[in-house]
Design a protein around this motif. Sequence first.
Motif, PDB file in Angstrom:
ATOM      1  N   ARG A  13       0.853  -1.193   0.000  1.00 21.10           N
ATOM      2  CA  ARG A  13       0.000   0.000   0.000  1.00 21.10           C
ATOM      3  C   ARG A  13       0.877   1.227   0.000  1.00 21.10           C
ATOM      4  O   ARG A  13       1.751   1.406   0.857  1.00 21.10           O
ATOM      5  N   TYR A  15       0.869   5.665  -0.818  1.00 22.38           N
ATOM      6  CA  TYR A  15       0.070   6.877  -0.908  1.00 22.38           C
ATOM      7  C   TYR A  15       0.890   7.948  -1.611  1.00 22.38           C
ATOM      8  O   TYR A  15       2.106   8.056  -1.408  1.00 22.38           O
ATOM      9  N   ASN A  53      -7.116  -1.674   8.139  1.00 18.42           N
ATOM     10  CA  ASN A  53      -8.084  -1.042   7.244  1.00 18.42           C
ATOM     11  C   ASN A  53      -8.281  -1.862   5.968  1.00 18.42           C
ATOM     12  O   ASN A  53      -9.401  -1.979   5.454  1.00 18.42           O
ATOM     13  N   ASP A  59     -10.094   0.069   3.096  1.00 14.90           N
ATOM     14  CA  ASP A  59      -9.087   0.576   2.172  1.00 14.90           C
ATOM     15  C   ASP A  59      -8.741  -0.533   1.174  1.00 14.90           C
ATOM     16  O   ASP A  59      -8.989  -1.727   1.444  1.00 14.90           O
ATOM     17  N   ARG A  60      -8.207  -0.150   0.041  1.00 16.85           N
ATOM     18  CA  ARG A  60      -7.808  -1.120  -0.987  1.00 16.85           C
ATOM     19  C   ARG A  60      -6.290  -1.149  -1.104  1.00 16.85           C
ATOM     20  O   ARG A  60      -5.639  -0.095  -1.025  1.00 16.85           O
ATOM     21  N   ASN A  78     -17.769  -0.511  -4.747  1.00 10.12           N
ATOM     22  CA  ASN A  78     -17.981   0.132  -3.446  1.00 10.12           C
ATOM     23  C   ASN A  78     -19.207  -0.414  -2.720  1.00 10.12           C
ATOM     24  O   ASN A  78     -19.190  -0.608  -1.503  1.00 10.12           O
ATOM     25  N   GLY A 556     -17.511   8.575   8.186  1.00 10.64           N
ATOM     26  CA  GLY A 556     -16.594   7.443   8.183  1.00 10.64           C
ATOM     27  C   GLY A 556     -17.144   6.272   8.969  1.00 10.64           C
ATOM     28  O   GLY A 556     -17.037   5.110   8.545  1.00 10.64           O
ATOM     29  N   ARG A 565     -22.489   4.245  -0.385  1.00 11.96           N
ATOM     30  CA  ARG A 565     -22.432   5.650  -0.782  1.00 11.96           C
ATOM     31  C   ARG A 565     -23.834   6.193  -1.038  1.00 11.96           C
ATOM     32  O   ARG A 565     -24.127   7.346  -0.730  1.00 11.96           O
ATOM     33  N   ARG A 638     -18.862  10.619  -1.361  1.00 13.19           N
ATOM     34  CA  ARG A 638     -17.604  10.273  -2.032  1.00 13.19           C
ATOM     35  C   ARG A 638     -16.402  10.256  -1.091  1.00 13.19           C
ATOM     36  O   ARG A 638     -15.275  10.069  -1.529  1.00 13.19           O
ATOM     37  N   MET A 639     -16.651  10.458   0.187  1.00 16.58           N
ATOM     38  CA  MET A 639     -15.535  10.466   1.132  1.00 16.58           C
ATOM     39  C   MET A 639     -14.911   9.084   1.256  1.00 16.58           C
ATOM     40  O   MET A 639     -15.591   8.067   1.150  1.00 16.58           O
ATOM     41  N   ASP A 640     -13.627   9.100   1.510  1.00 13.09           N
ATOM     42  CA  ASP A 640     -12.916   7.850   1.765  1.00 13.09           C
ATOM     43  C   ASP A 640     -13.109   7.491   3.235  1.00 13.09           C
ATOM     44  O   ASP A 640     -12.823   8.310   4.123  1.00 13.09           O
ATOM     45  N   ALA A 643      -9.978   7.955   5.532  1.00 15.99           N
ATOM     46  CA  ALA A 643      -9.640   9.358   5.774  1.00 15.99           C
ATOM     47  C   ALA A 643     -10.659   9.993   6.708  1.00 15.99           C
ATOM     48  O   ALA A 643     -10.315  10.784   7.592  1.00 15.99           O
TER      49      ALA A 643
END
Length: 648
Positions: A13, A15, A53, A59-60, A78, A556, A565, A638-640, A643
Amino acid sequence: MAQPIIQLSGIGRSYPQGDGALTVLRDVDLSIAPGEFVAIMGASGSGKTTLMNILGCLDRPSTGTYRFAGQDIGTLDNAQLAALRRERFGFIFQRYHLLPELTALGNVEIPAVYRGEAASARRARAASLLDRLGMGARLDHRPAALSGGQQQRVSIARALMNDASVILADEPTGALDSRSGEEVLSILSELNADGRTIIIVTHDPKVAARARRVIEISDGRIIADRRNQPDTAAAVRRQAAARGASALPGSAFFEALRMAVVSMRAHKLRSFLTMLGIIIGIASVVSVVALGEGSRQRVLANISSLGTNTLEVFPGRDFGDMRSGRIQTLVASDAEALARLPFVAAATPGTAATATIRFGGTQANAQISGVGADYFTVTGSAIIAGRGFDTTAIARMAQEVVIDTNTRDSLFADRMDDGVGQVIYAGNAMLRVIGVAEIASRGPGGSQTLRLYAPYTTVQARYLGTSTLSSLTLRIADEADMAAAQAAVTDFLAQRHGTQDFFIFNTDQIRETITSTTGALTLLISAIAVISLVVGGIGVMNIMLVSVTERVSEIGLRMAVGARRSDILQQFLIEAVLVCMIGGVLGIGAALGFGVVFDRFSTGFTMIQSPNAMIAALVSSTLIGITFGFLPARSAARMDPVAALSKG
């Protein structure tokens, strides 16, 4: 060996960071069997939380393959990931992530809400879980009224709400004292003994010692994988099984509506400020329409006072025609002939003169109108004292007169009566007052003019010395078309006179002109009010965007417990629409209240409220909620989730 429920192969992973990338996990290979109790240890920044996560589908991975129960997670969208989190995972967070506006029971219910479980069933299950965890006496307490250990118990109950087979706990004892921490670890051990797979992320060796298997991670790599106890999970693996879900039709909408109401009640001031612009805009629109309709009706009433459905015939081509005084063809017989037409309700000749009137020591200039016996019927004027004159008075040229209220107030101000029966001098003639008429304004300055109404034959003989008329006034039947009546009268008189030496004034034309003008002004002012409504909508959007920013942690959490979503989008959109609809209703109420106050203090005209305008305003406020609420709702959806949780 049992099939692994979790299997990671070459997981990495990274970023984005500046021009490069920050790698947090590197080539992680890991298998976890059903029913295991695993602790993932590592120092801060080692990558253990990122690994959790990924395990929880929050998370991916950037590289590698993650399979859960044999299914490749990388192939899921999703919505499918949300369903997997909802049905198979339960999350226990170090900072609890409880929603402050909900009770302990309400917080525990959240996962079942997104699962579509019936309200009665989920409440019973949530109460049972809390009671099992020693929170039975705290069901109605909000998080602020609970200790840290109690809040974590609520968090554990929430993780168990959908009967999750895998429990992921991120530093579950980090914010607790030693006693509360020990209680939480004991609960996790009991859940593992019950057949659930427990995965704890911790940096504390004492906490890791409670697990059967410890995985150490450093700089994004697994550096150790050891067992604290023999593998005794085989028995419990047979108990672990996937739990299904059954959504109730339409339940998602009603739950989103309920949560929107709860959120609005929890933030009353913010909600009111959000809808304030809508209240002002809607109140403005409804009030402007009511004022416009009230003024239109007032104008129409004034026009009606000029003569209800009347046509007035004058000599000449138009007002101001210099030849009109030489035209002698407009006579009383024309009125008699016109009165016999089927669409004419009544007709009256008209002529006029001016004279100085006197009574006692008072004198004034006045206009003497010579009219027929039907004049007051034709014009809709009311005799408020005495009587009018009849056809006999017309025939004998009676020296009788009906005065208007202005004349009465001028000549008989010092008397107790209306002057009926008194004789006044008008020029060189004496006229007996037989009645008083309430005459409305008939043109600019008309309300200030002193008017006397005498038989037209009397005016012709004593003041004019001619048999010619200055006008004919016709009242048209209510069911007749005014335009068609005007055309028919024009043709009829043109045939009688042999030429069209007259013109017709149609009061309905004034009505149409003023009505259209009033409508245009109302439309213009309404457009200004609509602009204020749009500004209010922009205000809703801005405050909703701020609300999204303030509620990042909540978003979240909802995603972590299985909200799709579309669920987040729906909730925030419903909240925006609800704010605008309530604002619309309050705006209509404000407009009605303003109308009551206006009517009490206004002597000119009243506001006429329009139900159609209110319905349109309410529909408009709803559309504004949808239009201006969509952007904030989409931003929230659309929030992650990772995060969002990290900002809580």
